[in-house]
Design an enzyme around this catalytic site. Structure first.
Site, PDB file in Angstrom:
ATOM      1  N   LYS A 101      18.809  51.413  27.101  1.00  0.00           N
ATOM      2  CA  LYS A 101      18.865  50.432  26.024  1.00  0.00           C
ATOM      3  C   LYS A 101      18.111  50.935  24.794  1.00  0.00           C
ATOM      4  O   LYS A 101      17.256  51.769  24.862  1.00  0.00           O
ATOM      5  CB  LYS A 101      18.279  49.078  26.453  1.00  0.00           C
ATOM      6  CG  LYS A 101      16.821  49.158  26.709  1.00  0.00           C
ATOM      7  CD  LYS A 101      15.975  48.073  26.059  1.00  0.00           C
ATOM      8  CE  LYS A 101      16.396  47.713  24.679  1.00  0.00           C
ATOM      9  NZ  LYS A 101      15.235  47.798  23.738  1.00  0.00           N
ATOM     10  N   THR A 154      11.096  49.466  22.154  1.00  0.00           N
ATOM     11  CA  THR A 154      11.421  50.086  23.412  1.00  0.00           C
ATOM     12  C   THR A 154      12.743  50.773  23.638  1.00  0.00           C
ATOM     13  O   THR A 154      13.806  50.231  23.409  1.00  0.00           O
ATOM     14  CB  THR A 154      11.332  49.071  24.566  1.00  0.00           C
ATOM     15  OG1 THR A 154      10.171  48.346  24.421  1.00  0.00           O
ATOM     16  CG2 THR A 154      11.378  49.760  25.871  1.00  0.00           C
ATOM     17  N   GLU A 183      19.780  50.924  14.473  1.00  0.00           N
ATOM     18  CA  GLU A 183      19.909  49.801  13.553  1.00  0.00           C
ATOM     19  C   GLU A 183      20.584  50.209  12.244  1.00  0.00           C
ATOM     20  O   GLU A 183      20.042  50.997  11.476  1.00  0.00           O
ATOM     21  CB  GLU A 183      18.497  49.285  13.264  1.00  0.00           C
ATOM     22  CG  GLU A 183      18.439  48.002  12.545  1.00  0.00           C
ATOM     23  CD  GLU A 183      19.181  46.934  13.300  1.00  0.00           C
ATOM     24  OE1 GLU A 183      18.958  46.798  14.505  1.00  0.00           O
ATOM     25  OE2 GLU A 183      20.003  46.252  12.664  1.00  0.00           O
ATOM     26  N   ASN A 209      15.436  44.787   8.776  1.00  0.00           N
ATOM     27  CA  ASN A 209      14.032  44.912   9.144  1.00  0.00           C
ATOM     28  C   ASN A 209      13.079  44.312   8.126  1.00  0.00           C
ATOM     29  O   ASN A 209      11.873  44.256   8.371  1.00  0.00           O
ATOM     30  CB  ASN A 209      13.683  46.380   9.402  1.00  0.00           C
ATOM     31  CG  ASN A 209      14.173  46.810  10.766  1.00  0.00           C
ATOM     32  OD1 ASN A 209      13.675  46.327  11.769  1.00  0.00           O
ATOM     33  ND2 ASN A 209      15.178  47.669  10.797  1.00  0.00           N
ATOM     34  N   THR A 233       7.986  36.844  11.398  1.00  0.00           N
ATOM     35  CA  THR A 233       6.754  36.492  12.118  1.00  0.00           C
ATOM     36  C   THR A 233       6.586  34.976  12.205  1.00  0.00           C
ATOM     37  O   THR A 233       6.819  34.292  11.226  1.00  0.00           O
ATOM     38  CB  THR A 233       5.545  37.114  11.412  1.00  0.00           C
ATOM     39  OG1 THR A 233       5.667  38.525  11.473  1.00  0.00           O
ATOM     40  CG2 THR A 233       4.251  36.715  12.106  1.00  0.00           C
TER      41      THR A 233
END
Lengths: 396, 396
Positions: free
Chosen positions: A174, A185, A268, A391, A396
């Protein structure tokens, strides 16, 4: 998936437990019919997620029984609670399939810094344990449940014949790098039914990682959770002898490269994969540093996005990378067309070359930096407006 | 410009010679009334433009008489012809103002890999020599003629009183990093009428560079042409004694920081300047590497663009930078608000903090990575859709 050859000796499942708000699958379970040889390669970030700490202590091993993975939450920067939660996940698996918690490995991927919703996770683990199966469809369910912002499924398989004994290798992966807001990750698991010792498995996976997952870059950001595991059931009965090791190692490396390429291609916002081949460096290590600098240069990435054979940015990125280069021996080809040699630009048909860069998903960058024997290959995504837009959204 | 204090002993001019298609000023000349002390700091890229090779051989010096600069063409990757052209520029200046060609320094900035249009350049040099003057307006003309894709003029000045003798420092600069298609270069010149030895000048400018121009980043790309010169006329008659050195050095550093900040603020597409203060590292060198990694992280840059106090990206960039950090002692403030401490997130009002990040041009990132005494400050631009759009336009 009809020709997808699964290693024997494993069962798989993937379920939607509700960790992800999207309702997509988020708990993935792999269980060995018996003890598995296991090896791992982990993130080099010093800020390390709890599951990585757990796994690092338990590989290499010859007694692993299962790997539990959740997506949607990375269990990173979660302190002591995070360590307890990782352990609880392993206990939940152990209770459900009647094995020892210490023989369970765990991976997590998703949002950093938030505690795992353990009630949801544990219910998901029980559901996954109930649905284990050994078909290709079961494998795919497990592979889909480790994805986060990936656009597509990432699986690969090979059959290698050792002497007269076929063994199977299959893998799932992934998301490349830290590709999304607060998401971390790379996770990957390589499975085989060849018989491997823990030392063999560790050497195989470390070597393959070096020329695959460790040679790719989307945004240059090493996450807190990166984990690559290799598990062998030995259920084929075939040992990997010294004679057969090269063929087997090559297959493992090819599978890892296939998945690594897919990670970059699915980076991305990425529209191109740069394949950067550096030759002529003083050492392979130098070549690797130069290839990385080229692949992570914002100016090179954006030039590739625009189909621009901009040798100035590539040569200058190489010159600033650190390792010694020979500027007057420097040469560059893009998609096979020489555009720079002996320290200066050469004549070429820019329009035709640009067209080929725009037409192909992969752009081949061949850079010679001198007369040394050092070489390296690296894959990197380009950089698009979509990457920045995604991005820089406030999350947040 | 009324309060702009120029050092005495210099004359200036800037003209539009026609190197730039836009018709903007592109030849800049600084001439000393007498011999100048000169020092320089140059690009660390191994691919080095011809003017840099010329200047590196001629500084430090106590006999420089002039600096000629062209914009619109970097004279980089131009081989032997480029070296000859740099020399020809110095000869043209020498003939026009009756000095020795070896006492002329030269800088170029603009497109890489194309030969200079020498006829145009030489005509421009003659015109510039005809228009030399010592007013603030003349200084500004010289400063404007070194710009390329800069949005605005970059000049600064200070008066320092050494004992009872005032000395003046003035400086001009252009473009941060490789900020535009095929465009290279930071160029800056610091002028003073204090009396400096070549050794003093070299130490002053190298020290100031380290904490200003060498501490900023737009896209992390070291160009082929970066040049920072310091020239002193000594025309004030004031020597910089050991007693006065700290005050004088501080003024030089402040001027360089003022210009360096302006370079980042004017970075391609930039909407914010991150001021990254790293403390608690094992050494200042470690702190510098960590601050650089944070400032060059695409994920951090895009978070700042979006006004997102995304501690996960910042802490993880620090953890992957290389130098040893203490994760459980790591703490982070943005704009003075603590958002991460002791290895975990802390409570804060995210909406208020995000509002302050969006409202201010500068965003203060204070990162503690342990209990060491190493510290560093670095400035970096954010990364916007405009940067990518501009740099991925096809230009070759």
């Amino acid at each position: 998936m009809t020709d997808f050859q699964l290693p024997v000796g494993f069962r798989f499942s993937g379920v939607a437990a509700g960790i992800k708000k999207s309702g997509k699958p988020d708990v993935s379970l792999i269980v060995g019919d018996g003890p598995l040889t296991a090896a791992g390669v982990y993130t080099q970030n010093q800020v390390v997620a709890a599951p990585v700490l757990w796994c690092r202590q338990r590989t290499p091993s010859d007694s692993v029984r299962a790997v539990i993975t959740n997506s949607g939450n990375a269990n990173a920067c979660t302190g002591d609670q995070g360590l307890q939660d990782a352990q609880t996940m392993c206990r939940q698996v152990a209770a459900a399939v009647a094995i020892d918690p210490d023989d369970v490995l765990v991976m997590s991927t998703g949002i950093i810094g938030q505690p795992l919703p353990m009630e949801v996770v544990c219910r998901g683990i029980d559901a996954a344990a109930d649905q284990l199966g050994d078909s290709a469809e079961d494998f795919v369910r497990a592979a889909d449940a480790i994805l986060t912002t990936d656009q597509g499924r990432k699986v690969a398989s090979r059959v290698v014949v050792l002497g007269d004994q076929p063994v199977r290798i299959a893998a799932m992966a992934k998301g490349a790098g830290m590709i999304a807001p607060n998401m971390a990750t790379l996770l990957a698991v390589v499975l085989t039914d060849a018989k491997l010792t823990p030392t063999q498995a560790q050497e195989l996976i470390a070597g393959a990682a070096d020329r695959s997952f460790n040679s790719v870059s989307v945004d240059g950001h090493t996450s807190t959770n990166d984990t690559l595991l290799m598990l062998s059931s030995g259920a084929s009965g075939a040992e990997v002898t010294a004679e057969h090791l090269p063929a087997f190692a090559a297959a493992v490396e090819q599978i890892c490269q296939e998945l690594a390429w897919a990670l970059v291609a699915d980076g991305e916002g990425a529209t191109h994969v740069m394949r950067i081949q550096v030759t002529g460096a003083a050492s392979d290590g130098d070549a690797k540093v130069i290839a990385r600098a080229v692949g992570e240069s914002l100016l090179v990435k954006t030039a590739i996005t625009g189909g621009d054979p901009n040798w100035g940015r590539i040569v200058s990125a190489a010159g600033a990378a650190g390792p010694k280069i020979e500027p007057t021996k420097t040469a560059l080809k893009i998609n096979g067309t020489p555009i720079y040699s002996d320290g200066g630009p050469t004549r070429y048909d820019a329009a035709t070359l640009s067209q080929s860069m725009k037409a192909e998903k992969e752009v081949l960058v061949e850079l010679t930096v001198g007369q040394g024997s050092g070489q390296a290959t690296r894959w990197a995504s380009d950089l698009t407006v979509e990457y920045v837009r995604f991005n820089s959204e406030y999350t947040t």
